[in-house]
Design a protein around this motif. Structure first.
Motif, PDB file in Angstrom:
ATOM      1  N   PRO A 719       0.826  -1.201   0.000  1.00 49.90           N
ATOM      2  CA  PRO A 719       0.000   0.000   0.000  1.00 49.90           C
ATOM      3  C   PRO A 719       0.867   1.261   0.000  1.00 49.90           C
ATOM      4  O   PRO A 719       1.855   1.351   0.729  1.00 49.90           O
ATOM      5  CB  PRO A 719      -0.795  -0.118   1.307  1.00 49.90           C
ATOM      6  N   LEU A 720       0.495   2.219  -0.837  1.00 48.76           N
ATOM      7  CA  LEU A 720       1.200   3.500  -0.908  1.00 48.76           C
ATOM      8  C   LEU A 720       0.275   4.608  -0.432  1.00 48.76           C
ATOM      9  O   LEU A 720      -0.901   4.659  -0.800  1.00 48.76           O
ATOM     10  CB  LEU A 720       1.654   3.785  -2.341  1.00 48.76           C
ATOM     11  N   GLY A 721       0.819   5.491   0.413  1.00 48.69           N
ATOM     12  CA  GLY A 721       0.017   6.541   1.006  1.00 48.69           C
ATOM     13  C   GLY A 721       0.121   7.865   0.288  1.00 48.69           C
ATOM     14  O   GLY A 721       0.815   8.002  -0.717  1.00 48.69           O
ATOM     15  N   PRO A 722      -0.546   8.892   0.827  1.00 51.71           N
ATOM     16  CA  PRO A 722      -0.596  10.208   0.195  1.00 51.71           C
ATOM     17  C   PRO A 722       0.700  10.993   0.380  1.00 51.71           C
ATOM     18  O   PRO A 722       1.535  10.669   1.228  1.00 51.71           O
ATOM     19  CB  PRO A 722      -1.755  10.890   0.914  1.00 51.71           C
ATOM     20  N   ASP A 723       0.846  12.035  -0.408  1.00 54.08           N
ATOM     21  CA  ASP A 723       1.956  12.977  -0.291  1.00 54.08           C
ATOM     22  C   ASP A 723       1.662  13.895   0.897  1.00 54.08           C
ATOM     23  O   ASP A 723       0.660  14.615   0.895  1.00 54.08           O
ATOM     24  CB  ASP A 723       2.085  13.784  -1.586  1.00 54.08           C
ATOM     25  N   VAL A 724       2.504  13.848   1.924  1.00 56.42           N
ATOM     26  CA  VAL A 724       2.236  14.604   3.149  1.00 56.42           C
ATOM     27  C   VAL A 724       3.494  15.309   3.641  1.00 56.42           C
ATOM     28  O   VAL A 724       4.616  14.967   3.252  1.00 56.42           O
ATOM     29  CB  VAL A 724       1.703  13.680   4.266  1.00 56.42           C
ATOM     30  N   GLN A 725       3.310  16.271   4.526  1.00 57.05           N
ATOM     31  CA  GLN A 725       4.416  16.966   5.181  1.00 57.05           C
ATOM     32  C   GLN A 725       4.749  16.359   6.542  1.00 57.05           C
ATOM     33  O   GLN A 725       5.829  16.577   7.069  1.00 57.05           O
ATOM     34  CB  GLN A 725       4.053  18.446   5.367  1.00 57.05           C
ATOM     35  N   TYR A 726       3.811  15.627   7.094  1.00 58.96           N
ATOM     36  CA  TYR A 726       4.042  14.888   8.335  1.00 58.96           C
ATOM     37  C   TYR A 726       3.089  13.701   8.349  1.00 58.96           C
ATOM     38  O   TYR A 726       2.111  13.657   7.583  1.00 58.96           O
ATOM     39  CB  TYR A 726       3.863  15.777   9.566  1.00 58.96           C
ATOM     40  N   ALA A 727       3.367  12.731   9.196  1.00 57.32           N
ATOM     41  CA  ALA A 727       2.753  11.410   9.072  1.00 57.32           C
ATOM     42  C   ALA A 727       1.236  11.424   9.111  1.00 57.32           C
ATOM     43  O   ALA A 727       0.588  10.652   8.399  1.00 57.32           O
ATOM     44  CB  ALA A 727       3.293  10.489  10.164  1.00 57.32           C
ATOM     45  N   THR A 728       0.652  12.259   9.942  1.00 55.55           N
ATOM     46  CA  THR A 728      -0.804  12.236  10.122  1.00 55.55           C
ATOM     47  C   THR A 728      -1.497  13.419   9.459  1.00 55.55           C
ATOM     48  O   THR A 728      -2.634  13.751   9.785  1.00 55.55           O
ATOM     49  CB  THR A 728      -1.153  12.220  11.628  1.00 55.55           C
ATOM     50  N   GLU A 729      -0.825  14.064   8.493  1.00 53.29           N
ATOM     51  CA  GLU A 729      -1.427  15.243   7.866  1.00 53.29           C
ATOM     52  C   GLU A 729      -2.722  14.909   7.142  1.00 53.29           C
ATOM     53  O   GLU A 729      -3.697  15.656   7.191  1.00 53.29           O
ATOM     54  CB  GLU A 729      -0.442  15.885   6.884  1.00 53.29           C
ATOM     55  N   LYS A 730      -2.741  13.765   6.452  1.00 57.25           N
ATOM     56  CA  LYS A 730      -3.912  13.390   5.669  1.00 57.25           C
ATOM     57  C   LYS A 730      -4.360  11.990   6.067  1.00 57.25           C
ATOM     58  O   LYS A 730      -3.536  11.135   6.375  1.00 57.25           O
ATOM     59  CB  LYS A 730      -3.589  13.400   4.171  1.00 57.25           C
ATOM     60  N   PRO A 731      -5.665  11.748   6.058  1.00 60.95           N
ATOM     61  CA  PRO A 731      -6.148  10.382   6.315  1.00 60.95           C
ATOM     62  C   PRO A 731      -5.801   9.489   5.139  1.00 60.95           C
ATOM     63  O   PRO A 731      -5.573   9.964   4.022  1.00 60.95           O
ATOM     64  CB  PRO A 731      -7.660  10.569   6.460  1.00 60.95           C
ATOM     65  N   TRP A 732      -5.782   8.201   5.394  1.00 61.54           N
ATOM     66  CA  TRP A 732      -5.495   7.242   4.330  1.00 61.54           C
ATOM     67  C   TRP A 732      -6.794   6.875   3.604  1.00 61.54           C
ATOM     68  O   TRP A 732      -7.161   5.700   3.483  1.00 61.54           O
ATOM     69  CB  TRP A 732      -4.821   6.004   4.906  1.00 61.54           C
ATOM     70  N   ASP A 733      -7.494   7.892   3.124  1.00 58.57           N
ATOM     71  CA  ASP A 733      -8.783   7.639   2.488  1.00 58.57           C
ATOM     72  C   ASP A 733      -8.653   7.239   1.023  1.00 58.57           C
ATOM     73  O   ASP A 733      -9.597   6.728   0.420  1.00 58.57           O
ATOM     74  CB  ASP A 733      -9.706   8.853   2.625  1.00 58.57           C
ATOM     75  N   VAL A 734      -7.478   7.471   0.451  1.00 61.69           N
ATOM     76  CA  VAL A 734      -7.186   6.983  -0.906  1.00 61.69           C
ATOM     77  C   VAL A 734      -5.804   6.342  -0.855  1.00 61.69           C
ATOM     78  O   VAL A 734      -4.797   7.025  -0.671  1.00 61.69           O
ATOM     79  CB  VAL A 734      -7.198   8.114  -1.950  1.00 61.69           C
ATOM     80  N   LEU A 735      -5.777   5.025  -0.996  1.00 59.53           N
ATOM     81  CA  LEU A 735      -4.515   4.294  -0.969  1.00 59.53           C
ATOM     82  C   LEU A 735      -4.341   3.532  -2.275  1.00 59.53           C
ATOM     83  O   LEU A 735      -5.311   2.969  -2.816  1.00 59.53           O
ATOM     84  CB  LEU A 735      -4.467   3.299   0.196  1.00 59.53           C
ATOM     85  N   THR A 736      -3.121   3.521  -2.771  1.00 63.34           N
ATOM     86  CA  THR A 736      -2.801   2.722  -3.944  1.00 63.34           C
ATOM     87  C   THR A 736      -2.274   1.372  -3.481  1.00 63.34           C
ATOM     88  O   THR A 736      -1.332   1.309  -2.687  1.00 63.34           O
ATOM     89  CB  THR A 736      -1.738   3.422  -4.809  1.00 63.34           C
ATOM     90  N   LEU A 737      -2.897   0.310  -3.940  1.00 66.14           N
ATOM     91  CA  LEU A 737      -2.462  -1.047  -3.621  1.00 66.14           C
ATOM     92  C   LEU A 737      -1.699  -1.602  -4.817  1.00 66.14           C
ATOM     93  O   LEU A 737      -2.279  -1.908  -5.855  1.00 66.14           O
ATOM     94  CB  LEU A 737      -3.652  -1.949  -3.299  1.00 66.14           C
TER      95      LEU A 737
END
Length: 819
Positions: A719-737
């Motif tokens: 799973p790949l997560g969003p582009d963020v500035q810190y770990a919890t900046e964005k929810p994992w509501d769109v993940l690439t598998l």
């Protein structure tokens, strides 16, 4: 001890021709044998079907001391069979067979099919101390016989560059650069842990394999048969403690150096990262926020350049970053903790860091610091330590602890220093468990204070069992050289194979002095020789459990290396961003570590034991169960300077300015190549190009300065997560598998509240995923569990290396994706 007699007497012929009576008795968990000639007694105890304790002692009764590392007690309902012949007692559980020779008192271990695993070689040695501080104890040794080509791993974290620990003699004692644990595991699927904390000489040669402990009461070791490396690690954690979850933010990027000299500088570094848009989650304040050395480790902000620690923490938190701070195992004579500990005789009297009470270099012997190490074995001393730490620092909202010198530092070592009395006897008797005790003291006290913030401790030294204390151990003050970079890979892998999964190192090496024209002029980031080394070290550090840039002599922040659009800067930023993209994979792997006894940094032998090519491979490894990491460990663009440096010569700065000519022209845009071996038995995919390759081959991978060879095992789901500035900046509501066909596979996506202990009460979710190769179907299973604030629905973008892609909406119910 209650015993049950189940055998009569056996007659043995001695050299004198006399008969000797042997006595074997059944105990609650095994058997006891009194070896003929009153040499010693031997007890074999099943702790679990796969964990066997062996105790041999020359005293009348078995010594009973509370273990510092072992937390497991033998299970009452373990079923095992006992058979006796004229020569031996044979014990068989559901996992292992143990044979005890009744004449010699030696043991051998085999699996249930009768395959030999490990055999003792000869009787134990008990050499009594007739005088001195350890009078009444013994020097204890036991040898074993290994197969000629058998590879073994462990012993802690050593700087020898060795992967397999065969064919060497090594003195194991805690130090700045090496963490010692009397444990090894074999490629045959068994492990051996000796529950002794004194310095020990490990020897492996043609005559046998032995541990020779300087002081002890008895032979006391645990044999465990896991069947494979993961099984041994699972047994080791069951024996010495499980791994708690770390906060998600600890797996982001950390910036540090020796040292930020004011709170404005600390806050400014975080602000600069935010201004540049480069992700950052942690900032670390190193020593001397307390002022001069007589106030060493005061656990108070007495340095006038840190006038408002609460504002400093608030400013850092306001930028969505976290902070760790340096604390030590020693105290200066002007501090409050020193005075209270001294009044209770809880300080040691040997020379430790720093040597002088005055700042500057070299130390002034006319003004000794008077700094002393505290007795971490004492419960009262650990209480005092936490009292000042809580009142002086934790109250401001400090997020994590950087526990330096947990070895602890021991300067101008003299053998008599180990005669120091501790709460548990001489320092010699318990020397190697010092980091376990002082780190455990902070963990236990913080857990008792609050469950709202997970304990995170970055520490310089480790001992088996320390994994239960929220500790990530780093490899000490290593020098900045290619040779030292190469050594870090097997150091981290062997440490992990001891059951301690959280390990890291100073990205770029701690002592960069040889890459500067003179000490501390800050030229290294402009030196191409250092730039290449730093970039390659950063690439390796991306695939360790903690990604942390730190060191002395020169600043290490990304903006010191140039600016966006420049090759070196961009290469560093590329790896930081990749780390954040992988956070869903890393955090889910963290759950596998805590919940299913897995490991982050996996020596290739863990996953490919049938491939003898990888048994002694020290330059590649798996990160989690999907990524094969092949870091570039040799200079490709610049001369590779050879430097011999240890923590003392580094601090002396003797090597400053000896790195060679940094004024030459080096073209970092050229393409190079690096050797890669792909283990046999599976198909692999190039992470960067998606090229499909067969295992069992070695080849040259084309590289550039910004590329580290990475490969994904067939059957992996990443799973790949969003582009963020810190770990919890964005929810994992769109993940690439990313699904990599070629074999069946599975993965569990794990989520919780990210920074408290509610997961221990069941507040978390798991989303199981399986790939079926035959039908080319990805099944995303029904979500298990719940926690406050969890995502009720999300999108999964399912992607394969051949470019196929589908987007599905997931609401927590099982669904299938055909590709």
């Amino acid at each position: 001890m209650k015993t049950f007699r189940f055998v009569g007497l056996a007659l043995l012929l001695c050299s004198s021709g006399l008969s000797v009576a042997q006595e074997v008795s059944r105990t609650a968990h095994g058997v006891k044998l009194e070896v003929p000639g009153e040499k010693f007694s031997c007890e074999v105890q099943f702790y679990t079907p796969s964990i066997v304790r062996v105790v041999k002692y020359p005293q009348a009764t078995m010594p009973e001391e509370k273990s510092l590392a072992v937390v497991l007690s033998p299970t009452e309902d373990i079923k095992f069979k006992v058979n006796e012949t004229d020569d031996a007692v044979i014990l068989k559980s559901a996992a292992v067979t143990v044979t005890l020779d009744k004449q010699e008192g030696t043991l051998s271990f085999a699996d249930l099919q009768g395959n030999a695993l490990l055999t003792e070689q000869g009787e134990p040695s008990f050499k009594p101390y007739q005088e001195g501080a350890d009078k009444g104890y013994y020097r204890v040794c036991q040898a074993f016989r290994l197969d000629k080509d058998e590879a073994i791993y462990g012993l802690g974290q050593l700087q020898t560059g060795k992967m397999s620990q065969r064919n060497q003699q090594k003195y194991l004692i805690q130090s700045n650069l090496e963490d010692s644990s009397p444990f090894f595991q074999s490629v045959k699927g068994y492990g051996l842990y000796w529950d002794n904390y004194s310095p020990v000489t490990f020897t492996d040669n043609a005559d046998g394999t032995s541990f020779d402990f300087e002081v002890g009461t008895c032979v006391d070791y645990y044999f465990m048969y896991g069947g494979n490396a993961d099984g041994v690690i699972a047994d080791m954690r069951e024996l010495t403690g499980q791994v708690p979850m770390f906060p998600l933010w600890t797996y982001g990027f950390w910036q540090s150096k020796e040292r930020y000299k004011s709170q404005d500088e600390v806050v400014g570094v975080v602000g600069k990262y935010r201004e540049l848009g480069v992700p950052l989650d942690g900032i670390i304040q190193d020593w001397q926020y307390w002022g001069h050395n007589y106030l060493w480790n005061a656990m108070d902000f007495t340095n006038p350049l840190f006038p408002d620690p609460q504002k400093m923490l608030d400013d850092v938190h306001g930028m969505n970053a976290h902070m760790a701070i340096s604390i030590w195992s020693s105290f200066g004579p002007a501090t409050k903790p020193y005075r209270e500990l001294a009044s209770k005789d809880l300080l040691y009297d040997f020379k430790t860091w720093p040597a002088s009470g005055t700042e500057g270099w070299p130390p002034d012997p006319e003004y000794p610091s008077g700094v002393k190490v505290y007795d971490a074995y004492s419960p009262e001393a650990r209480d005092i330590y936490w009292k000042y730490l809580n009142d002086g620092i934790f109250k401001y909202g400090m997020d994590a602890w950087w526990m330096d010198s947990t070895d602890p530092d021991h300067l101008d070592f003299k053998p008599g220093d180990l005669d120091q009395k501790t709460y548990l006897g001489t320092f010699r008797k318990v020397r190697n468990a010092y980091p376990l005790m002082c780190v455990g003291g902070v963990y236990d006290h913080q857990r008792a204070t609050t469950s709202d913030k997970r304990v995170f401790i970055l520490t310089r030294s480790g001992f088996v069992g320390q994994q239960r204390y929220g500790a990530n151990v780093w490899s000490g003050d290593v020098g900045s050289s290619w040779e030292n970079l190469r050594k870090q890979v097997p150091a981290g892998l062997n440490f992990s194979l001891c059951g301690m999964p959280h390990w890291n190192n100073d990205i770029g090496g701690f002592f960069a002095g040889q890459y500067n024209k003179s000490w501390n002029d800050g030229t290294a980031p402009k030196n191409p020789l250092y730039q290449e080394l730093f970039v390659r070290w950063m690439q390796f550090g991306t695939f360790t459990p903690m990604m942390r840039s730190h060191g002395a002599d020169t600043p290490r922040e990304i903006y010191q290396f140039g600016k966006k659009g420049e090759l070196v800067y961009d290469a560093i930023e590329k790896m930081i961003r990749l780390r954040y993209t992988l956070l869903p994979y890393i955090y889910s792997t963290s759950w596998e570590v805590s919940h299913r006894q897995s490991t982050f940094m996996r020596a290739l032998v863990m996953d490919f034991p049938a491939d003898k090519q990888v048994w002694d491979m020290s330059d590649e490894y798996m990160f989690g169960k999907a990524f094969l990491v092949a870091p570039v460990l040799e200079a490709q663009y610049t001369p590779e300077t050879v430097l011999k440096v240890d923590e003392q010569s580094g601090w002396n700065r003797d090597n400053a300015g000896k790195a060679g000519d940094e004024t030459g022209t080096f073209d970092f845009t050229q393409k190079k190549s690096a050797p890669v071996y792909l283990p046999e038995g599976t198909v692999w995919y190039d992470f960067w190009t998606n090229e499909k390759l067969d295992g069992g081959q070695e080849f040259a991978r084309e590289t550039t300065l910004d590329l580290i060879p990475l490969y994904i095992k067939a059957g992996s789901i990443v799973p790949l997560g969003p582009d963020v500035q810190y770990a919890t900046e964005k929810p994992w509501d769109v993940l690439t598998l990313c699904v990599y066909p070629g074999a069946d596979g599975d993965f569990t996506l794990y989520e919780d509240e990210f920074d408290n202990y509610n997961y221990e009460k069941g507040a978390y979710t798991e989303i199981p995923m399986t790939w079926d190769e035959a039908s080319r179907r990805l099944t995303i299973g029904a979500r298990k569990g719940s926690y406050p604030g969890m995502l009720e629905s999300r999108k999964f973008i399912v992607r394969t290396p051949d470019g196929k892609e589908k987007t599905v909406n997931y609401t927590g119910k099982k669904l299938t994706v055909k590709l």
